[in-house]
Design a protein around this motif. Structure first.
Motif, PDB file in Angstrom:
ATOM      1  N   UNK A 158       0.894  -1.071  -0.036  1.00 32.17           N
ATOM      2  CA  UNK A 158       0.032   0.028  -0.097  1.00 32.17           C
ATOM      3  C   UNK A 158       0.879   1.288   0.144  1.00 32.17           C
ATOM      4  N   UNK A 159       1.901   1.158   0.827  1.00 31.17           N
ATOM      5  CA  UNK A 159       2.783   2.311   0.775  1.00 31.17           C
ATOM      6  C   UNK A 159       3.296   2.700  -0.481  1.00 31.17           C
ATOM      7  N   UNK A 160       3.816   1.352  -0.912  1.00 24.81           N
ATOM      8  CA  UNK A 160       4.585   1.785  -2.251  1.00 24.81           C
ATOM      9  C   UNK A 160       3.814   2.286  -3.436  1.00 24.81           C
ATOM     10  N   UNK A 161       2.396   1.875  -3.204  1.00 23.96           N
ATOM     11  CA  UNK A 161       1.359   2.273  -4.293  1.00 23.96           C
ATOM     12  C   UNK A 161       0.985   3.983  -4.155  1.00 23.96           C
ATOM     13  N   UNK A 162       0.840   4.290  -2.901  1.00 28.53           N
ATOM     14  CA  UNK A 162       0.432   5.586  -2.571  1.00 28.53           C
ATOM     15  C   UNK A 162       1.888   6.533  -2.829  1.00 28.53           C
ATOM     16  N   UNK A 163       2.954   5.984  -2.617  1.00 24.85           N
ATOM     17  CA  UNK A 163       4.019   6.875  -3.083  1.00 24.85           C
ATOM     18  C   UNK A 163       4.235   6.978  -4.633  1.00 24.85           C
ATOM     19  N   UNK A 164       4.014   6.056  -5.243  1.00 25.83           N
ATOM     20  CA  UNK A 164       4.430   5.906  -6.762  1.00 25.83           C
ATOM     21  C   UNK A 164       3.301   6.651  -7.569  1.00 25.83           C
ATOM     22  N   UNK A 165       1.943   6.477  -6.898  1.00 26.92           N
ATOM     23  CA  UNK A 165       0.972   7.200  -7.552  1.00 26.92           C
ATOM     24  C   UNK A 165       0.395   8.445  -7.039  1.00 26.92           C
ATOM     25  N   UNK A 166       0.678   8.898  -6.015  1.00 23.88           N
ATOM     26  CA  UNK A 166       0.209  10.147  -5.417  1.00 23.88           C
ATOM     27  C   UNK A 166       1.271  10.910  -4.632  1.00 23.88           C
ATOM     28  N   UNK A 167       2.470  10.590  -4.613  1.00 27.07           N
ATOM     29  CA  UNK A 167       3.580  11.304  -3.938  1.00 27.07           C
ATOM     30  C   UNK A 167       3.105  11.907  -2.525  1.00 27.07           C
ATOM     31  N   UNK A 168       3.965  11.902  -1.656  1.00 23.22           N
ATOM     32  CA  UNK A 168       4.286  12.381  -0.433  1.00 23.22           C
ATOM     33  C   UNK A 168       3.729  13.755  -0.302  1.00 23.22           C
ATOM     34  N   UNK A 169       2.693  14.238   0.490  1.00 26.08           N
ATOM     35  CA  UNK A 169       2.610  15.750   0.627  1.00 26.08           C
ATOM     36  C   UNK A 169       3.223  16.326   1.729  1.00 26.08           C
TER      37      UNK A 169
END
Length: 147
Positions: free
Chosen positions: A132-143
């Motif tokens: 999940x963290x990999x997907x979130x980072x890849x597609x949404x980028x940490x704000x």
């Protein structure tokens, strides 16, 4: 808590209540700051996306950024959901990546999922925090990261 750009909601679609409960806990344990919505059928997920039936007049509910979709469900299965999802307008699909999350070991399911233009990736259950963290980072980028 981690806040990802445009990741305001995660939609879990699985007919098994225990699986939805477990996956909700996985999402919560990542520290991702997002609304978590569960749907126990493909039709309920479409209702959520289109704000129909019980979701009508709930405009304050954020749009999902990630949909975790089971394949094998009674009524409308994951494949049928994808057929209907494809017909939605872009506003209803905006910012959404679809992840097939299944116990299926059938290589045909894996190929079919990856051949579908709406499916981003195919993962085996259970959902893992790292995936999940990999997907979130890849597609949404940490704000931002909140302490």
């Amino acid at each position: 808590m981690s806040k990802f750009k445009n990741l305001d909601c995660i939609l879990l679609v699985d007919d098994d209540l225990a699986t939805n409960f477990l996956h909700r806990k996985v999402v919560q344990n990542t520290g991702i700051k997002a609304h978590i919505e569960t749907a126990n059928s493909g039709q309920a997920a479409l209702d959520f996306l289109c704000q129909l039936n019980k979701y009508q007049n709930t405009g304050e509910t954020p749009r999902p950024g990630i949909i975790f979709l089971d394949i094998n469900m009674p009524g409308m299965n994951g494949w049928e959901f994808l057929d209907e999802y494809d017909k939605l307008n872009e506003a209803q699909k905006a910012k959404v990546i679809v992840v097939m999350l299944t116990t299926s070991l059938n290589p045909d399911d894996h190929k079919r999922a990856l051949d579908n233009k709406n499916v981003t990736t195919f993962l085996n259950k259970p959902l893992r925090k790292e995936a999940l963290m990999e997907l979130a980072d890849k597609h949404f980028g940490l704000a931002e990261i909140e302490e």
